[in-house]
Scaffold this motif. Structure first.
Motif, PDB file in Angstrom:
ATOM      1  N   VAL A  28       0.336  -5.942   2.937  1.00 47.74           N
ATOM      2  CA  VAL A  28      -0.339  -5.861   2.060  1.00 47.74           C
ATOM      3  C   VAL A  28       0.858  -4.104   1.414  1.00 47.74           C
ATOM      4  CG1 VAL A  28      -1.643  -5.095  -0.076  1.00 47.74           C
ATOM      5  CG2 VAL A  28      -2.939  -7.033   1.782  1.00 47.74           C
ATOM      6  N   PRO A  29       0.882  -3.126   2.988  1.00 49.95           N
ATOM      7  CA  PRO A  29       1.570  -2.271   2.120  1.00 49.95           C
ATOM      8  C   PRO A  29       2.745  -2.482   1.961  1.00 49.95           C
ATOM      9  CG  PRO A  29       0.441  -2.057   3.846  1.00 49.95           C
ATOM     10  CD  PRO A  29       0.188  -2.938   3.581  1.00 49.95           C
ATOM     11  N   TRP A  30       3.757  -3.361   2.829  1.00 46.82           N
ATOM     12  CA  TRP A  30       5.232  -3.866   2.425  1.00 46.82           C
ATOM     13  C   TRP A  30       4.840  -4.949   1.487  1.00 46.82           C
ATOM     14  CZ3 TRP A  30       9.402  -3.254   4.881  1.00 46.82           C
ATOM     15  CH2 TRP A  30      10.304  -4.391   4.838  1.00 46.82           C
ATOM     16  N   ALA A  31       4.359  -5.510   0.395  1.00 45.75           N
ATOM     17  CA  ALA A  31       4.107  -6.132  -0.512  1.00 45.75           C
ATOM     18  C   ALA A  31       4.179  -5.143  -1.697  1.00 45.75           C
ATOM     19  CB  ALA A  31       2.889  -7.294  -0.984  1.00 45.75           C
ATOM     20  N   VAL A  32       3.158  -4.258  -1.298  1.00 50.09           N
ATOM     21  CA  VAL A  32       3.918  -3.127  -2.642  1.00 50.09           C
ATOM     22  C   VAL A  32       4.624  -1.867  -2.284  1.00 50.09           C
ATOM     23  CG1 VAL A  32       2.103  -0.757  -3.204  1.00 50.09           C
ATOM     24  CG2 VAL A  32       0.699  -2.463  -2.495  1.00 50.09           C
ATOM     25  N   LEU A  33       5.842  -1.665  -1.228  1.00 50.54           N
ATOM     26  CA  LEU A  33       6.681  -0.708  -1.237  1.00 50.54           C
ATOM     27  C   LEU A  33       7.962  -1.904  -1.499  1.00 50.54           C
ATOM     28  CD1 LEU A  33       7.971   1.111   0.257  1.00 50.54           C
ATOM     29  CD2 LEU A  33       8.801  -0.488   2.503  1.00 50.54           C
ATOM     30  N   VAL A  35       7.717  -3.829  -4.511  1.00 55.55           N
ATOM     31  CA  VAL A  35       7.544  -4.000  -5.416  1.00 55.55           C
ATOM     32  C   VAL A  35       7.684  -2.082  -5.863  1.00 55.55           C
ATOM     33  CG1 VAL A  35       5.631  -4.228  -7.667  1.00 55.55           C
ATOM     34  CG2 VAL A  35       5.091  -5.590  -6.002  1.00 55.55           C
ATOM     35  N   PHE A  36       8.231  -1.997  -4.879  1.00 51.64           N
ATOM     36  CA  PHE A  36       8.748  -0.498  -5.781  1.00 51.64           C
ATOM     37  C   PHE A  36      10.334   0.142  -5.984  1.00 51.64           C
ATOM     38  CE2 PHE A  36       3.975   0.635  -5.774  1.00 51.64           C
ATOM     39  CZ  PHE A  36       4.158   1.201  -7.140  1.00 51.64           C
ATOM     40  N   GLU A  37      10.803  -0.589  -4.362  1.00 54.02           N
ATOM     41  CA  GLU A  37      11.392  -0.569  -4.004  1.00 54.02           C
ATOM     42  C   GLU A  37      12.872  -1.898  -4.294  1.00 54.02           C
ATOM     43  OE1 GLU A  37      12.571   1.952  -2.763  1.00 54.02           O
ATOM     44  OE2 GLU A  37      11.016   3.119  -2.748  1.00 54.02           O
TER      45      GLU A  37
END
Length: 153
Positions: A28-33, A35-37
């Motif tokens: 989950v945090p990897w996917a969020v990262l 999206v932004f990076e």
């Protein structure tokens, strides 16, 4: 193995729940990262080979479903599920990687008319195969009982 079927005495390996649970949480945090990076556009080498290889794998899985269905093989459930998964992924990436409006329209039409209906049919076939799969488990009388009979009981 069916969730409704005979699961008494069967347990997954001890590491399965924590490993896959942790993997899901970390993703989950990897996917969020991502999206932004990640950039919205990216040029990739071997794009043609990647897609051709994916389609070859999909064709092989479709053939596996056909052969497993023909032979009434227990492999039908797994191969149909894997095929459905690749069809969903194919539709997703075709739509999201479309470069032009014409490509987008074509990929949406292909997803709606071919890939997603075929994926749903694969899942229905897998479900039917799972329900029909007979697992010999002795009853109190010592006679084998099918998974279907256990569900009806």
């Amino acid at each position: 193995m069916s969730f409704e079927g005979n699961t008494a005495g069967w347990r997954p390996a001890r590491w399965a729940v924590p490993l896959f649970g942790l993997a899901a949480l970390l993703l989950v945090p990897w996917a969020v990262l991502l999206v932004f990076e990640l950039p919205s556009a990216h040029r990739a080498a071997h794009w043609d080979i990647a897609w051709a290889g994916f389609d070859v794998a999909l064709a092989l899985l479709l053939l596996t479903v056909a052969v497993a269905a023909l032979r009434r093989s227990p492999w039908l459930e797994g191969s149909a599920t894997a095929t459905a998964t690749l069809l969903f992924v194919d539709a997703w990436f075709d739509v999201l990687t479309s470069s032009t409006r014409a490509e987008l329209i074509m990929s949406i039409a292909e997803a709606a008319l071919v890939e997603l209906p075929l994926a749903i049919l694969c899942l229905l076939l897998a479900r039917q195969a799972e329900r029909r799969l007979r697992v010999a488990v002795p009853s109190i009388s010592g006679e084998p009982v099918s998974a279907e009979d256990r569900l009806a009981a």
